[in-house]
Design a protein around this motif. Structure first.
Motif, PDB file in Angstrom:
ATOM      1  N   LEU A 142      -6.900  -4.405  -2.137  1.00 37.34           N
ATOM      2  CA  LEU A 142      -5.468  -4.351  -2.431  1.00 37.34           C
ATOM      3  C   LEU A 142      -5.177  -4.869  -3.840  1.00 37.34           C
ATOM      4  CD1 LEU A 142      -2.657  -3.713  -1.210  1.00 37.34           C
ATOM      5  CD2 LEU A 142      -2.511  -6.138  -0.581  1.00 37.34           C
ATOM      6  N   GLN A 177      -6.408  -2.318  -6.452  1.00 44.84           N
ATOM      7  CA  GLN A 177      -5.540  -1.136  -6.531  1.00 44.84           C
ATOM      8  C   GLN A 177      -4.261  -1.446  -7.300  1.00 44.84           C
ATOM      9  OE1 GLN A 177      -5.055  -0.160  -2.380  1.00 44.84           O
ATOM     10  NE2 GLN A 177      -6.808   1.222  -2.350  1.00 44.84           N
ATOM     11  N   GLU A 214       0.827  -1.208   0.000  1.00 44.38           N
ATOM     12  CA  GLU A 214       0.000   0.000   0.000  1.00 44.38           C
ATOM     13  C   GLU A 214       0.863   1.261   0.000  1.00 44.38           C
ATOM     14  OE1 GLU A 214      -4.180  -1.154   2.147  1.00 44.38           O
ATOM     15  OE2 GLU A 214      -2.490  -0.664   3.446  1.00 44.38           O
TER      16      GLU A 214
END
Length: 421
Positions: free
Chosen positions: A358, A361, A323
């Motif tokens: 996640l 993304q 991230e």
């Protein structure tokens, strides 16, 4: 030669030495024979370079990290903490002597290249620049690449370099190790002209490496129960937790709990944790208390606290790493850290949402980056092999027959699954 790691003995004629080395290099590249004047460290490196199929006529290194990826990777690298020291000890020497200060990671990727502006421009023509990989396996014999390959300070002079484009240069490099673990983390290098072919330059760069290791030891937090935990949960059904040098393999349920607590350092109440873990809202708190009691026995009461449930020390989780890199625009580095979906078999509602978010993304960033190599890496994984959107993006950039064949097959499969209408 009194020291086999030094390129030129005191009093030796550098011009004559260059002539002999050029002849030896020509002989080796023509037939694989190493003649006597070549130092053993160089001969061994030439052989490794040849086995790696490095071309002596190669133009230089390939640049692997650029822009945001490079910046994010450098910011996280342990050698970033000693760059001020490197600049203080070597910066003036590099600038005044028309040399370059270079620092690479353990894979030979250059992270920083600083020094005289004219020398930087010259070096740039062979991609001796930040983000380029100067490992032996990529560009052959060179001081930073050979230093990380053999784990020793080494000097490389003129035609000792395997690639001819690099032979006008002389360099000396020394590896840098993590003072706590002894693990190789990179190397520091000084690169310039023939004037560096002196025992003092090798001794100098070795002293700088030792100073960096000493500085890292001072900066390192003391080893104690307050040391951060390291959690690996990507691509695994059972997470690994590193605590105090001890590796703990967690059960699936404990993996879910520790990931959730790592995401919430402020803690979670029993009700919040129940809601995050169980699809069935009728699960009683006693079930959760039993799981937490088992987890406390495994980790120790000093690490797992209650009211609210929380971990007593910081946690470095691989999910956070991905991230953080995505947030910094470091897509290549994020993809490298992504070992697979988060706890793939988990059905805990909060983990299902985090796993999906996640992955989405990352794949969106990959498609937006338009890098065919990154897209190809994704579709070669078990979690990306049926990703139609990524295959379409790859086909646009790299319309090879295998890619187009796979895209048509996926389109057909999805159309059949959808059925008529």
């Amino acid at each position: 030669m009194t020291d086999p790691w030094v390129a030129l003995a005191p009093g030796a004629d550098p011009v004559e030495r260059m002539r002999v080395l050029r002849q030896a290099h020509e002989r080796f590249t023509a037939g694989g024979t190493v003649v006597r004047p070549v130092r053993s460290v160089v001969a061994d490196s030439w052989r490794r370079s040849a086995r790696a199929r490095v071309s002596p006529e190669g133009p230089g290194a390939a640049v692997e990290l650029t822009d945001g990826d490079l910046g994010a990777y450098r910011a996280e690298h342990p050698l970033a903490r000693v760059m001020p020291l490197f600049r203080e000890l070597m910066g003036t020497f590099a600038s005044d002597g028309e040399h370059l200060l270079a620092v690479c990671d353990a894979q030979g990727r250059l992270l920083w290249v600083e020094g005289h502006s004219v020398s930087r421009r010259r070096a740039g023509r062979m991609n001796f620049v930040p983000g380029a990989r100067w490992a032996e396996s990529e560009v052959g014999t060179n001081a930073p690449g050979t230093a990380v390959a053999v784990g020793r300070p080494v000097q490389v002079f003129a035609a000792e370099h395997f690639m001819r484009t690099v032979q006008p240069w002389t360099c000396a490099a020394a590896p840098v190790h993590d003072p706590r673990t002894g693990r190789l983390i990179g190397a520091v290098d000084i690169t310039g002209g023939d004037g560096l072919a002196h025992p003092h330059s090798l001794a100098f760069v070795q002293a700088v490496a030792r100073a960096a290791e000493s500085h890292l030891a001072l900066l390192a937090p003391p080893v104690s129960s307050k040391a951060a935990l390291e959690l690996t949960a990507l691509g695994r059904d059972e997470a690994l937790l590193l605590t105090g040098g001890r590796k703990v393999r967690l059960s699936r349920r404990h993996s879910e709990i520790v990931v959730l607590l790592a995401r919430h350092p402020e803690g979670l109440s029993a009700d919040e944790l129940l809601y995050a873990l169980y699809e069935d809202e009728s699960v009683p708190q006693v079930t959760l208390r039993a799981e937490m009691a088992r987890l406390r026995r495994l980790l120790g009461a000093e690490l797992l606290r209650s009211r609210p449930y929380r971990l007593a020390v910081p946690v470095e989780c691989d999910v956070d790493t991905v991230e953080r890199r995505l947030g910094a625009g470091a897509v290549t580095a994020a993809a490298a850290a992504y070992a697979g979906p988060l706890l793939p078999q988990s059905q805990a509602p909060a983990l299902v949402r985090l796993r999906s978010r996640l992955a989405e993304q990352l794949r969106a960033a990959l498609i937006d980056r338009n890098d065919p190599d990154l897209l190809a890496d994704w579709v070669r994984t078990p979690w990306g092999e049926d990703d139609l959107d990524v295959w379409r993006a790859l086909a646009t950039l790299r319309p090879t027959p295998p890619v187009l064949f796979r895209l048509r097959a996926l389109d057909t499969e999805l159309s059949s699954a959808a059925g008529p209408g």
